[in-house]
Design a protein around this motif. Sequence first.
Motif, PDB file in Angstrom:
ATOM      1  N   ALA A   1       0.804  -1.230   0.000  1.00  0.00           N
ATOM      2  CA  ALA A   1       0.000   0.000   0.000  1.00  0.00           C
ATOM      3  C   ALA A   1       0.833   1.274   0.000  1.00  0.00           C
ATOM      4  O   ALA A   1       0.449   2.275  -0.584  1.00  0.00           O
ATOM      5  CB  ALA A   1      -0.935  -0.011   1.200  1.00  0.00           C
ATOM      6  N   ASN A   2       1.989   1.267   0.660  1.00  0.00           N
ATOM      7  CA  ASN A   2       2.764   2.496   0.812  1.00  0.00           C
ATOM      8  C   ASN A   2       4.006   2.553  -0.071  1.00  0.00           C
ATOM      9  O   ASN A   2       4.893   3.364   0.159  1.00  0.00           O
ATOM     10  CB  ASN A   2       3.176   2.667   2.281  1.00  0.00           C
ATOM     11  N   GLU A   3       4.058   1.700  -1.075  1.00  0.00           N
ATOM     12  CA  GLU A   3       5.235   1.647  -1.941  1.00  0.00           C
ATOM     13  C   GLU A   3       5.191   2.693  -3.040  1.00  0.00           C
ATOM     14  O   GLU A   3       4.126   3.206  -3.408  1.00  0.00           O
ATOM     15  CB  GLU A   3       5.351   0.264  -2.589  1.00  0.00           C
ATOM     16  N   THR A   4       6.373   2.984  -3.584  1.00  0.00           N
ATOM     17  CA  THR A   4       6.484   3.806  -4.789  1.00  0.00           C
ATOM     18  C   THR A   4       6.913   2.897  -5.927  1.00  0.00           C
ATOM     19  O   THR A   4       7.854   2.113  -5.784  1.00  0.00           O
ATOM     20  CB  THR A   4       7.525   4.923  -4.601  1.00  0.00           C
TER      21      THR A   4
ATOM     22  N   ASP B   1      -5.214   1.744  -4.216  1.00  0.00           N
ATOM     23  CA  ASP B   1      -4.873   1.855  -2.785  1.00  0.00           C
ATOM     24  C   ASP B   1      -4.017   3.079  -2.482  1.00  0.00           C
ATOM     25  O   ASP B   1      -3.393   3.167  -1.429  1.00  0.00           O
ATOM     26  CB  ASP B   1      -4.146   0.596  -2.282  1.00  0.00           C
ATOM     27  N   GLY B   2      -3.949   4.011  -3.428  1.00  0.00           N
ATOM     28  CA  GLY B   2      -3.266   5.274  -3.174  1.00  0.00           C
ATOM     29  C   GLY B   2      -1.763   5.230  -3.256  1.00  0.00           C
ATOM     30  O   GLY B   2      -1.096   6.213  -2.929  1.00  0.00           O
ATOM     31  N   ARG B   3      -1.190   4.097  -3.676  1.00  0.00           N
ATOM     32  CA  ARG B   3       0.276   4.043  -3.757  1.00  0.00           C
ATOM     33  C   ARG B   3       0.756   4.953  -4.880  1.00  0.00           C
ATOM     34  O   ARG B   3       0.067   5.173  -5.880  1.00  0.00           O
ATOM     35  CB  ARG B   3       0.769   2.613  -3.952  1.00  0.00           C
ATOM     36  N   ARG B   4       1.958   5.475  -4.716  1.00  0.00           N
ATOM     37  CA  ARG B   4       2.515   6.392  -5.709  1.00  0.00           C
ATOM     38  C   ARG B   4       3.064   5.613  -6.903  1.00  0.00           C
ATOM     39  O   ARG B   4       3.818   4.661  -6.737  1.00  0.00           O
ATOM     40  CB  ARG B   4       3.636   7.225  -5.093  1.00  0.00           C
TER      41      ARG B   4
ATOM     42  N   ASN C   1      -2.800   8.755  -7.273  1.00  0.00           N
ATOM     43  CA  ASN C   1      -1.452   9.255  -6.972  1.00  0.00           C
ATOM     44  C   ASN C   1      -0.508   8.921  -8.116  1.00  0.00           C
ATOM     45  O   ASN C   1       0.575   8.384  -7.910  1.00  0.00           O
ATOM     46  CB  ASN C   1      -0.955   8.647  -5.669  1.00  0.00           C
TER      47      ASN C   1
END
Length: 257
Positions: free
Chosen positions: A23-26, A44-47, A74
Amino acid sequence: MGQHFLGDAAWRQRILKILAPGANETWIEIGAGHGEMTQMLAADGRRVVAIEADSRLAEDLRQKVSSHPRDWPNLEIVSRDVLTVDLHELVSGSFRVYGNLPYYITSPILHHLFEYAGQIRSIHIVIQLEVAERIAAKPGPREYGYLSALCQFYANPEIVLRIPPGAFRPPPRVQSALVRMTLPGERAELNVSDEKEFLEFIQGCFGQKRKTLRNNLRQLAPDRKIHQALEDCGLRPDSRAEQLTLAQFAALFASLS
């Protein structure tokens, strides 16, 4: 531009399952195309930084984002050739890479990515099966060559999925594969003094694959010194490059330096 787009939704889902994006990966995507995998990665909003060399495709993707911004929360679109992009300017921390690569420029793109090996956690690329087999080959078979050694120096490559021509539009005339590379590779353990020179040395060792190492290395050192270095490294005088592990290349490089 040599692109074959993943038109089959079922195959895209299989690839996404293997990518297993957090989820928090670029993510940096190379060759976003029509956004076949882009929207899945951007969930999931990941960049996601999507790099697309075809300006028309990049503009189409921008219009999709503009029309449905919630579906691409994102996403950044970079309309450039990835080989000209300084990835440090796009991402400051660690990132993962996915790319459906035009088959004829697989090697240059990998060379470019490995310049950022310290930031990259993994690379997943869809490429021609024949090239994938070369990348993953171990010492011994004819498939093992400079590209194998380069990729295994920086990463641990493995073929994780074979993809038929029918999964793409237009269908390519060759079989394809998804290759997963987790970083770091053997580079972390070899402690090579000069990585650039080491890779150039390996390239020279594979200069003419039908020749022995002694013949290929004569442009770098006198034959007597090469013979002694081979002996010091426990290698036969008639050894060939395709028989050597990266650790053996490193030992031979150190002996000849």
